[in-house]
Write a protein that holds these residues in place. Structure first.
Motif, PDB file in Angstrom:
ATOM      1  N   PRO A  84       0.792  -1.156   0.074  1.00 37.39           N
ATOM      2  CA  PRO A  84       0.240   0.387   0.085  1.00 37.39           C
ATOM      3  C   PRO A  84       0.923   0.904  -0.043  1.00 37.39           C
ATOM      4  CG  PRO A  84       0.188  -0.866   1.924  1.00 37.39           C
ATOM      5  CD  PRO A  84       0.974  -1.876   0.652  1.00 37.39           C
ATOM      6  N   LEU A  85       0.197   2.290  -0.811  1.00 43.59           N
ATOM      7  CA  LEU A  85       0.736   3.612  -0.467  1.00 43.59           C
ATOM      8  C   LEU A  85       0.275   4.321   0.053  1.00 43.59           C
ATOM      9  CD1 LEU A  85       1.794   3.244  -4.742  1.00 43.59           C
ATOM     10  CD2 LEU A  85       3.278   3.583  -2.267  1.00 43.59           C
ATOM     11  N   THR A  86       1.070   5.537   0.780  1.00 46.20           N
ATOM     12  CA  THR A  86       0.157   6.949   1.205  1.00 46.20           C
ATOM     13  C   THR A  86       0.491   7.998  -0.079  1.00 46.20           C
ATOM     14  OG1 THR A  86       0.838   6.289   3.403  1.00 46.20           O
ATOM     15  CG2 THR A  86       0.000   8.217   2.965  1.00 46.20           C
ATOM     16  N   GLY A  87      -1.045   8.378  -0.065  1.00 43.34           N
ATOM     17  CA  GLY A  87      -1.067   9.649  -0.270  1.00 43.34           C
ATOM     18  C   GLY A  87      -1.957  11.012  -0.597  1.00 43.34           C
ATOM     19  N   TYR A  88      -1.952  12.187  -1.057  1.00 40.30           N
ATOM     20  CA  TYR A  88      -3.167  12.755  -1.028  1.00 40.30           C
ATOM     21  C   TYR A  88      -4.392  13.106  -1.697  1.00 40.30           C
ATOM     22  CZ  TYR A  88       0.112  12.741   3.213  1.00 40.30           C
ATOM     23  OH  TYR A  88       0.681  12.223   4.592  1.00 40.30           O
ATOM     24  N   ALA A  89      -5.283  13.615  -1.618  1.00 46.20           N
ATOM     25  CA  ALA A  89      -6.204  13.667  -2.287  1.00 46.20           C
ATOM     26  C   ALA A  89      -7.264  14.787  -1.659  1.00 46.20           C
ATOM     27  CB  ALA A  89      -6.880  12.901  -3.471  1.00 46.20           C
ATOM     28  N   VAL A  90      -8.222  15.284  -2.763  1.00 47.46           N
ATOM     29  CA  VAL A  90      -9.442  15.930  -2.370  1.00 47.46           C
ATOM     30  C   VAL A  90     -10.312  14.759  -1.994  1.00 47.46           C
ATOM     31  CG1 VAL A  90     -10.855  17.545  -2.948  1.00 47.46           C
ATOM     32  CG2 VAL A  90      -8.672  17.845  -3.994  1.00 47.46           C
ATOM     33  N   THR A  91     -10.629  14.921  -0.463  1.00 48.90           N
ATOM     34  CA  THR A  91     -11.873  13.470   0.558  1.00 48.90           C
ATOM     35  C   THR A  91     -12.492  14.838   0.388  1.00 48.90           C
ATOM     36  OG1 THR A  91     -10.194  14.279   1.762  1.00 48.90           O
ATOM     37  CG2 THR A  91      -9.283  12.042   1.067  1.00 48.90           C
ATOM     38  N   PRO A  92     -13.487  13.912   0.672  1.00 49.22           N
ATOM     39  CA  PRO A  92     -14.535  14.794   1.112  1.00 49.22           C
ATOM     40  C   PRO A  92     -14.294  15.248   2.663  1.00 49.22           C
ATOM     41  CG  PRO A  92     -15.343  12.045   0.744  1.00 49.22           C
ATOM     42  CD  PRO A  92     -13.376  12.474   0.901  1.00 49.22           C
ATOM     43  N   ALA A  93     -13.467  14.778   3.593  1.00 47.29           N
ATOM     44  CA  ALA A  93     -13.168  15.736   4.571  1.00 47.29           C
ATOM     45  C   ALA A  93     -12.589  16.591   3.948  1.00 47.29           C
ATOM     46  CB  ALA A  93     -11.843  14.482   5.296  1.00 47.29           C
ATOM     47  N   LEU A  94     -11.824  16.887   4.070  1.00 48.08           N
ATOM     48  CA  LEU A  94     -11.276  17.789   3.243  1.00 48.08           C
ATOM     49  C   LEU A  94     -12.006  18.708   1.912  1.00 48.08           C
ATOM     50  CD1 LEU A  94      -8.276  19.401   3.096  1.00 48.08           C
ATOM     51  CD2 LEU A  94      -7.854  18.379   0.136  1.00 48.08           C
ATOM     52  N   VAL A  95     -12.805  18.753   2.023  1.00 46.22           N
ATOM     53  CA  VAL A  95     -14.179  19.621   1.658  1.00 46.22           C
ATOM     54  C   VAL A  95     -14.506  19.883   1.855  1.00 46.22           C
ATOM     55  CG1 VAL A  95     -15.946  19.500  -0.423  1.00 46.22           C
ATOM     56  CG2 VAL A  95     -13.465  18.207  -0.979  1.00 46.22           C
TER      57      VAL A  95
ATOM     58  N   GLY B  26      -9.409   7.785   4.948  1.00 44.92           N
ATOM     59  CA  GLY B  26      -8.950   7.684   5.706  1.00 44.92           C
ATOM     60  C   GLY B  26      -9.999   8.607   6.994  1.00 44.92           C
ATOM     61  N   ALA B  27     -10.719   8.674   8.124  1.00 46.64           N
ATOM     62  CA  ALA B  27     -11.777   8.923   8.331  1.00 46.64           C
ATOM     63  C   ALA B  27     -11.019   9.907   9.704  1.00 46.64           C
ATOM     64  CB  ALA B  27     -12.357   7.954   9.575  1.00 46.64           C
ATOM     65  N   GLY B  28      -9.753  10.219   9.971  1.00 47.29           N
ATOM     66  CA  GLY B  28      -8.634  10.707  10.618  1.00 47.29           C
ATOM     67  C   GLY B  28      -9.011  12.365  10.581  1.00 47.29           C
ATOM     68  N   LEU B  29      -9.172  13.648  11.148  1.00 49.00           N
ATOM     69  CA  LEU B  29      -9.223  14.851  11.202  1.00 49.00           C
ATOM     70  C   LEU B  29      -7.741  14.966  11.086  1.00 49.00           C
ATOM     71  CD1 LEU B  29     -12.271  15.615  14.024  1.00 49.00           C
ATOM     72  CD2 LEU B  29     -11.710  15.836  11.482  1.00 49.00           C
ATOM     73  N   GLU B  30      -7.118  14.749  12.013  1.00 49.75           N
ATOM     74  CA  GLU B  30      -5.469  15.003  11.535  1.00 49.75           C
ATOM     75  C   GLU B  30      -5.171  15.865  10.045  1.00 49.75           C
ATOM     76  OE1 GLU B  30      -2.959  16.226  13.694  1.00 49.75           O
ATOM     77  OE2 GLU B  30      -5.165  16.403  15.234  1.00 49.75           O
ATOM     78  N   GLU B  31      -5.650  14.460   9.254  1.00 48.74           N
ATOM     79  CA  GLU B  31      -5.017  14.857   7.949  1.00 48.74           C
ATOM     80  C   GLU B  31      -5.985  14.213   6.835  1.00 48.74           C
ATOM     81  OE1 GLU B  31      -0.748  13.537   6.630  1.00 48.74           O
ATOM     82  OE2 GLU B  31      -0.105  13.043   8.964  1.00 48.74           O
ATOM     83  N   ARG B  32      -6.383  15.662   6.970  1.00 44.13           N
ATOM     84  CA  ARG B  32      -7.460  15.082   6.092  1.00 44.13           C
ATOM     85  C   ARG B  32      -7.940  14.626   4.468  1.00 44.13           C
ATOM     86  NH1 ARG B  32      -8.276  19.675   9.710  1.00 44.13           N
ATOM     87  NH2 ARG B  32     -10.082  19.970  11.039  1.00 44.13           N
ATOM     88  N   ALA B  33      -6.739  15.105   4.102  1.00 42.88           N
ATOM     89  CA  ALA B  33      -6.681  14.528   2.932  1.00 42.88           C
ATOM     90  C   ALA B  33      -5.954  12.606   2.561  1.00 42.88           C
ATOM     91  CB  ALA B  33      -5.750  15.473   2.048  1.00 42.88           C
ATOM     92  N   ARG B  34      -5.666  12.726   3.308  1.00 40.12           N
ATOM     93  CA  ARG B  34      -4.423  11.357   3.615  1.00 40.12           C
ATOM     94  C   ARG B  34      -5.532  10.349   3.085  1.00 40.12           C
ATOM     95  NH1 ARG B  34      -0.951   8.121   7.659  1.00 40.12           N
ATOM     96  NH2 ARG B  34      -0.689  10.573   8.483  1.00 40.12           N
ATOM     97  N   VAL B  35      -4.842   9.373   2.129  1.00 44.32           N
ATOM     98  CA  VAL B  35      -5.893   8.714   1.349  1.00 44.32           C
ATOM     99  C   VAL B  35      -4.660   7.505   1.473  1.00 44.32           C
ATOM    100  CG1 VAL B  35      -7.243   9.278  -0.266  1.00 44.32           C
ATOM    101  CG2 VAL B  35      -4.846   9.427  -1.536  1.00 44.32           C
ATOM    102  N   ARG B  36      -5.002   6.167   0.984  1.00 47.17           N
ATOM    103  CA  ARG B  36      -4.297   4.863   0.867  1.00 47.17           C
ATOM    104  C   ARG B  36      -4.350   4.125  -0.258  1.00 47.17           C
ATOM    105  NH1 ARG B  36       0.217   3.535   4.096  1.00 47.17           N
ATOM    106  NH2 ARG B  36      -0.042   1.556   4.660  1.00 47.17           N
ATOM    107  N   LEU B  37      -3.355   4.308  -0.955  1.00 51.49           N
ATOM    108  CA  LEU B  37      -3.360   3.028  -2.227  1.00 51.49           C
ATOM    109  C   LEU B  37      -3.501   1.573  -2.131  1.00 51.49           C
ATOM    110  CD1 LEU B  37      -3.113   6.406  -3.163  1.00 51.49           C
ATOM    111  CD2 LEU B  37      -2.203   5.065  -4.938  1.00 51.49           C
ATOM    112  N   SER B  38      -4.058   0.834  -2.718  1.00 52.83           N
ATOM    113  CA  SER B  38      -3.962  -0.869  -1.915  1.00 52.83           C
ATOM    114  C   SER B  38      -3.089  -1.018  -3.821  1.00 52.83           C
ATOM    115  CB  SER B  38      -5.302  -1.057  -2.112  1.00 52.83           C
ATOM    116  OG  SER B  38      -6.139  -1.068  -3.547  1.00 52.83           O
TER     117      SER B  38
END
Length: 185
Positions: free
Chosen positions: A42-53, A109-121
């Motif tokens: 898995p890879l960690t990335g950052y994107a426009v997520t619902p939490a970020l929006v 992810g659901a964490g508020l600390e990093e709202r833009a964090r995503v995981r790639l499978s």
């Protein structure tokens, strides 16, 4: 079969794609070129997520993508520090790889600390990389200082946090994928 044609629209699978910003270093980028993919998963990335929006309610897509890019650049600082701790010589330049990946390999992810964090499978093929963002060499002094200040910043030292934030004063340069070999020379 007579009359066979494309499936009706309701039966066609429409694949959705997401722009993801992947933190890296110059040696990691060189491995991507050599292997033809960024991985393994898995890879960690950052994107426009619902939490970020939801958090950044007044921003448009471009502003939100910039926030995700900035988060990836911060993660790149940590990768530089980790490489150096492992004895790897690496230039003091943050690297962020922008890629288009299918939604079905991205989990948010659901964490508020990093709202833009995503995981790639899944790994990201070189062909799905849209661009690379890298510090100009003139940022090296501030990036060096930020890498050195990370441990103290993590302990809550405000001066160290200011130093880490100082690296963000430098805009990352944009490179098209065909420019990657020149960037690595």
């Amino acid at each position: 079969m007579i009359g066979a044609g494309p499936a009706p629209v309701s039966e066609q699978k429409i694949e959705a794609w997401m722009r993801v910003y992947l933190p890296a270093t110059l040696p990691a980028l060189a491995r991507v070129v050599t292997l033809g993919e960024f991985g393994p998963a898995p890879l960690t990335g950052y994107a426009v997520t619902p939490a970020l929006v939801e958090w950044y309610v007044s921003g448009d897509t471009e502003e939100l993508e910039y926030v995700a890019l900035t988060e990836a650049a911060r993660a790149s600082l940590r990768m530089l520090a980790a490489d150096r701790a492992d004895g790897v010589e690496v230039a003091a330049r943050r690297v962020v790889i922008a890629a288009e990946v299918p939604d079905d390999v991205v989990s948010v992810g659901a964490g508020l600390e990093e709202r833009a964090r995503v995981r790639l499978s899944a790994p990201v093929p070189l062909s799905k990389i849209a661009a690379v963002h890298v510090d100009d060499p003139t940022a090296a002094e501030d990036v060096e200082a930020a890498v050195a200040a990370l441990p103290a910043a993590d302990r809550g030292d405000d001066d160290a946090r200011f130093t880490v934030d100082g690296a963000e004063a430098h805009e990352l340069m944009w490179y098209a994928t065909q420019e990657i070999p020149d960037l690595l020379d």
